[in-house]
Design a protein around this motif. Structure first.
Motif, mmCIF file in Angstrom:
data_model
loop_
_atom_site.group_PDB
_atom_site.id
_atom_site.type_symbol
_atom_site.label_atom_id
_atom_site.label_comp_id
_atom_site.label_asym_id
_atom_site.label_seq_id
_atom_site.Cartn_x
_atom_site.Cartn_y
_atom_site.Cartn_z
ATOM 1 N N ARG A 180 0.716 -1.284 0.108
ATOM 2 C CA ARG A 180 -0.003 -0.208 -0.106
ATOM 3 C C ARG A 180 0.812 1.371 0.191
ATOM 4 O O ARG A 180 0.475 2.234 -0.682
ATOM 5 N N GLN A 181 2.052 1.388 0.740
ATOM 6 C CA GLN A 181 2.940 2.547 0.981
ATOM 7 C C GLN A 181 3.413 2.737 -0.300
ATOM 8 O O GLN A 181 3.491 3.755 -1.006
ATOM 9 N N LYS A 184 0.868 4.379 -2.896
ATOM 10 C CA LYS A 184 0.608 5.729 -2.487
ATOM 11 C C LYS A 184 1.896 6.695 -2.444
ATOM 12 O O LYS A 184 1.712 7.793 -2.400
ATOM 13 N N ARG A 185 2.850 6.200 -2.927
ATOM 14 C CA ARG A 185 3.992 7.069 -3.136
ATOM 15 C C ARG A 185 4.019 7.946 -3.956
ATOM 16 O O ARG A 185 4.334 9.372 -3.772
ATOM 17 N N HIS A 190 1.811 4.049 -8.186
ATOM 18 C CA HIS A 190 0.569 3.644 -7.933
ATOM 19 C C HIS A 190 0.195 2.519 -9.064
ATOM 20 O O HIS A 190 -0.258 1.344 -8.632
ATOM 21 N N GLU A 218 -7.819 0.489 -1.041
ATOM 22 C CA GLU A 218 -7.123 1.473 -0.557
ATOM 23 C C GLU A 218 -6.559 2.315 -1.934
ATOM 24 O O GLU A 218 -6.845 3.441 -2.017
ATOM 25 N N LEU A 219 -5.788 1.552 -2.671
ATOM 26 C CA LEU A 219 -5.278 2.212 -3.758
ATOM 27 C C LEU A 219 -6.213 2.846 -4.831
ATOM 28 O O LEU A 219 -5.813 3.401 -5.535
ATOM 29 N N LYS A 223 -9.829 9.012 -2.277
ATOM 30 C CA LYS A 223 -8.774 9.736 -1.327
ATOM 31 C C LYS A 223 -7.493 9.593 -2.043
ATOM 32 O O LYS A 223 -6.757 10.594 -2.252
ATOM 33 N N VAL A 224 -7.110 8.279 -2.289
ATOM 34 C CA VAL A 224 -5.881 8.178 -2.630
ATOM 35 C C VAL A 224 -5.568 8.782 -4.257
ATOM 36 O O VAL A 224 -4.415 9.294 -4.447
ATOM 37 N N ARG A 225 -6.620 8.324 -5.087
ATOM 38 C CA ARG A 225 -6.307 8.623 -6.212
ATOM 39 C C ARG A 225 -6.393 10.177 -6.610
ATOM 40 O O ARG A 225 -5.634 10.930 -7.284
ATOM 41 N N ARG A 227 -5.285 12.440 -4.357
ATOM 42 C CA ARG A 227 -4.064 12.907 -3.894
ATOM 43 C C ARG A 227 -2.915 12.783 -4.692
ATOM 44 O O ARG A 227 -1.967 13.399 -4.749
ATOM 45 N N LEU A 228 -2.967 11.659 -5.549
ATOM 46 C CA LEU A 228 -1.853 11.417 -6.483
ATOM 47 C C LEU A 228 -2.176 11.936 -7.996
ATOM 48 O O LEU A 228 -1.348 12.054 -8.977
#
Length: 232
Positions: A180-181, A184-185, A190, A218-219, A223-225, A227-228
């Motif tokens: 996951r990390q 999310k980097r 991704h 999560e990916l 929220k993640v999408r 942010r990236l």
């Protein structure tokens, strides 16, 4: 009681013994923390002690060798990553018997830039907490080594995939955390991480499916999408 930067390991441990509580030990056990050598000092209190006593690598070694849970966490907080040598790092890794000590130690070993050697070594080790350390270091590197090229972080994905079938609780959670990390980097990380997550989710192994499904969830989250900067 205030501790001085010159306090010895023995003085610090005596202070910790006086500050501990049985109630805290019970709370730690509820979170899966190994409490056989615990004094019951909270994480916030340990950080406060670390600020008082400052860094001292020689003393950190003595704190670690005590075997006391709180002393070992303080050892990590007060060790100097600039002088952390590989033989000492290997000894500390081999001593780990609790996930929280592992995850704290991962920060130090990545700061010492020993991860390139230790991640494959620890991943190959059959001991649960030593193997967890490998993936805790990957997760830590993905977050904190911001100047490292993404390619260096993506290079750990095959290791994540190869150990995704380890069903031991503290290993599988760390493998999932690392995946996951990485994902999310950055936007460039991704896609490759998500591809591995989807592959694991579609596989036959139960543990790998759990790791994959959780990472996919999560990916692919908004929220993640967002942010990236990824479009749907």
């Amino acid at each position: 009681m205030m501790l001085a930067p010159t306090s010895s390991a023995e003085e610090i441990i005596a202070h910790l013994r006086a500050a501990g509580s049985a109630e805290n030990i019970a709370g730690m056990a509820a979170f899966g923390i190994e409490t056989g050598a615990a004094l019951g000092v909270s994480s916030a209190a340990l950080r406060h002690v670390a600020r008082q006593v400052k860094k001292d690598h020689g003393r950190a070694g003595a704190l670690w060798r005590s075997g006391v849970r709180e002393a070992r966490i303080l050892a990590v907080y007060t060790a100097d990553p600039r002088v952390m040598a590989l033989p000492e790092a290997r000894r500390w890794a081999a001593d780990c018997n609790s996930w929280e000590v592992v995850d704290t130690l991962a920060d130090l070993l990545v700061a010492a830039r020993l991860e390139q050697v230790l991640i494959p070594e620890c991943a190959a080790d059959e001991r649960e907490f030593v193997r967890r350390l490998a993936f805790a270091m990957i997760a830590t590197a993905a977050v904190h080594l911001k100047k490292e090229p993404d390619a260096a972080i993506l290079a750990w994905l095959p290791l994540v995939e190869s150990h995704a079938s380890d069903g031991r609780n503290f290993v599988k959670k760390a493998v999932n955390w690392a995946l996951r990390q990485i994902g999310k980097r950055s936007a460039d990380c991704h896609g490759p991480a998500l591809a591995i997550a989807e592959k694991l989710a579609a596989g036959e192994d139960r543990t790998a499916r759990w790791i994959g499904n959780d990472a996919v969830r999560e990916l692919t989250s908004e929220k993640v999408r967002n942010r990236l900067g990824l479009s749907r």
